[in-house]
Design an enzyme around this catalytic site. Structure first.
Site, PDB file in Angstrom:
ATOM      1  N   PHE A  82       0.812  -1.225   0.000  1.00 26.16           N
ATOM      2  CA  PHE A  82       0.000   0.000   0.000  1.00 26.16           C
ATOM      3  C   PHE A  82       0.846   1.275   0.000  1.00 26.16           C
ATOM      4  O   PHE A  82       0.540   2.236   0.711  1.00 26.16           O
ATOM      5  CB  PHE A  82      -0.989   0.000   1.172  1.00 26.16           C
ATOM      6  CG  PHE A  82      -1.608  -1.343   1.469  1.00 26.16           C
ATOM      7  CD1 PHE A  82      -2.058  -2.166   0.445  1.00 26.16           C
ATOM      8  CD2 PHE A  82      -1.750  -1.795   2.778  1.00 26.16           C
ATOM      9  CE1 PHE A  82      -2.640  -3.410   0.706  1.00 26.16           C
ATOM     10  CE2 PHE A  82      -2.324  -3.025   3.053  1.00 26.16           C
ATOM     11  CZ  PHE A  82      -2.766  -3.839   2.014  1.00 26.16           C
ATOM     12  N   HIS A  83       1.891   1.287  -0.847  1.00 28.21           N
ATOM     13  CA  HIS A  83       2.800   2.427  -0.906  1.00 28.21           C
ATOM     14  C   HIS A  83       2.848   3.059  -2.296  1.00 28.21           C
ATOM     15  O   HIS A  83       3.914   3.424  -2.786  1.00 28.21           O
ATOM     16  CB  HIS A  83       4.214   1.998  -0.484  1.00 28.21           C
ATOM     17  CG  HIS A  83       4.339   1.625   0.961  1.00 28.21           C
ATOM     18  ND1 HIS A  83       5.483   1.062   1.491  1.00 28.21           N
ATOM     19  CD2 HIS A  83       3.461   1.749   1.998  1.00 28.21           C
ATOM     20  CE1 HIS A  83       5.299   0.845   2.786  1.00 28.21           C
ATOM     21  NE2 HIS A  83       4.082   1.254   3.113  1.00 28.21           N
ATOM     22  N   GLY A  84       1.713   3.203  -2.954  1.00 31.86           N
ATOM     23  CA  GLY A  84       1.686   3.818  -4.278  1.00 31.86           C
ATOM     24  C   GLY A  84       2.189   5.257  -4.248  1.00 31.86           C
ATOM     25  O   GLY A  84       1.860   6.033  -3.350  1.00 31.86           O
TER      26      GLY A  84
END
Length: 507
Positions: free
Chosen positions: A455-457
């Site tokens: 979840f590190h876009g």
């Protein structure tokens, strides 16, 4: 009419709103699509998984990922005051010095960003050359420190890796416990740390449940935003600037809905082109993770965290399993000795974290695995419709570059080796989902079958491509972007810490 209109009350937007309104002569309207952060599970760290796919989650996923057996990958994003800092795993991890220096943007080197990191921070260990004390954002040592987390660290040390008690200090490499954005055992989001203390200021207006649909541009200048609350249209005007803080997926989406993006793509959708900007929505990067789940017959995981005694301990003392952020421990490594800095970090949590966190735990377990920090693969964010309520089309293209798959396989091998060490082997009974063997082919198949996002876009409105070093959108006056989308690469940290520093510097 306000001086500034900020879109998105998340990790950077809340910082900006609080800092700008320290000047009583400046008026700010902060616009958030979701509600206030009143949900109890937001503030109980171990309950962050309960927030996924609820009303405070944008609940995105990727398009079918070709290198992941055409699976769609879940991408939770906070739709609430505090944004994703209200639903994340609370890791406080900055990038490496090489990351910020490698951006090549004036004012954004490691040495130039460090004062903003320190300014934001209230580290319970106190101030030093790397850390701040007295800032709005509480950074603490975890208060859970589960036995499985200790066993994971001890196993990594037994496998030959060095210890590290401060991943944000002089060096990243090594294994230990992470620091977290918590205050007295509870989540400290940017809403808690920055926004709530500023809410009573007469020069700050916070609008919740208002989804912005487009930026209003007149004669080449951003002059406000238009959005909807239920079926009622609202237009909010900005005398000085509009600032998008909507994140790696929503900021490029809003730019394109406003006619700022690749002209050929906008023309296909019938959106009038205000500024042809081919790089909007491109360069998307993320940190993929390969989960290794080991079951245990010993009742020590977070599965029993809701026991009444643990609830009492959390409420009265701010301690115990309910303070766990999930990935309590981990460590940075280089999968190849010639690399200048770590290319993999391990996240380890004392729980069964299956199916991107959407699977119900069926027993006690530990989940850990390699997170690939320096991906070469690049994805896109585009539109599927001119309707602003349509979710963006997200394609991360994980492992499109073969070198990324190689790193994932190497990291998985190292993870399996750590599992064989005595401290962890004393707890674990076997893998919940195991590769058929440790051959190259079987490990590649395993990686493709189970990789998910951590979840590190980032990077879809990159500095030097979409915005300049002052975060101004090139070609449009009065419009900036200030969130993780401006990072040219995700770097070797968890982006929330950098998002806070971006908000500080933007202010």
């Amino acid at each position: 009419m306000y001086d500034y209109v900020i879109v998105g009350a998340g990790s950077a937007g809340s910082v900006l709103a609080a800092r700008l309104t320290e000047d009583p002569d400046v008026t700010v309207c902060l616009v958030e699509a979701g509600p206030a952060d009143t949900d109890e599970n937001i503030h109980v760290p171990a309950a962050f998984g309960e927030l996924f796919r609820t009303r405070i989650d944008w609940d995105y996923d990727t398009h079918e990922e070709e290198a992941l057996d055409r699976r769609r990958v879940f991408l939770p994003r906070g739709k609430v005051l505090g944004g994703t800092s209200s639903i994340n795993a609370m890791l406080y991890l900055r990038g490496n010095r090489l990351d910020y220096d490698g951006w090549g943007q004036p004012g954004w080197s490691y040495d130039e960003l460090l004062p903003y990191f320190r300014r934001s921070e209230d580290n319970e260990r106190g101030a030093d050359a790397y850390h701040g004390a007295g800032g709005p954002m509480s950074v603490s040592d975890g208060r859970s420190r589960n036995p499985l987390s200790h066993a994971f660290i001890d196993s990594a040390l037994e496998a030959g890796y060095a210890p590290n008690d401060d991943f944000n200090g002089a060096r990243q490499e090594g294994f230990g416990f992470f620091q977290v954005t918590q205050r007295n055992g509870r989540r400290c989001s940017t809403a808690v740390g920055y926004l709530h203390p500023a809410m009573d200021r007469p020069n700050l207006t916070v609008e919740t449940h208002l989804q912005v649909h487009r930026v209003v541009v007149e004669n080449g200048r951003a002059v406000g935003v238009t959005g909807y609350r239920l079926d009622e249209e609202h237009t909010i005007r900005a005398e000085r600037e509009v600032i998008l803080c909507a994140g790696a997926y929503n900021s490029p989406q809003l730019l394109m809905l406003s006619g700022i993006g690749p002209a050929d793509h906008l023309n296909l959708l019938g959106i009038p082109v205000v500024q042809d900007h081919p790089e909007v929505g491109r360069n998307l990067q993320d940190h993929p993770l390969v989960p290794l789940i080991f079951t245990t017959s010993q009742p020590v995981s977070l599965l029993g965290a809701d026991d009444p005694e643990f609830v009492r301990q959390f409420v009265e003392e701010g301690r115990g399993p309910l303070t766990s952020n999930g990935p309590e421990a981990g460590g940075y490594i280089r999968t190849r000795p010639e690399l200048p800095a770590p290319d993999v970090v391990f996240f380890s949590g004392p729980l069964m974290f299956a199916d991107s966190g959407l699977g119900l735990p069926t027993g006690h377990a530990i989940t850990y695995g390699p997170v690939m920090l320096t991906p070469r693969s690049r994805g896109t964010v585009t539109l599927d419709s001119h309707d602003p309520t349509t979710k963006p089309n997200i394609r991360h293209n994980y492992y499109q570059d073969p070198d990324d798959l190689r790193t994932a396989v190497d990291g998985t091998r190292i993870g399996l080796e750590i599992a064989r060490q005595k401290p962890l082997a004393a707890y674990t009974d076997g893998m919940l989902r195991a590769p058929a063997s440790e051959s190259e082919a079987d490990l590649r198949a395993f990686v493709r079958a189970y990789t998910h996002s951590i979840f590190h876009g980032t990077a879809t409105c990159s500095m030097g491509k979409v915005v300049d070093a002052e975060l101004k959108v090139m070609g449009i006056d009065g419009l900036r972007v200030a969130d993780v989308s401006v990072m040219p690469a995700p770097g070797r940290g968890a982006p929330n810490a950098t998002a806070i520093a971006i908000g500080e510097k933007a202010a």
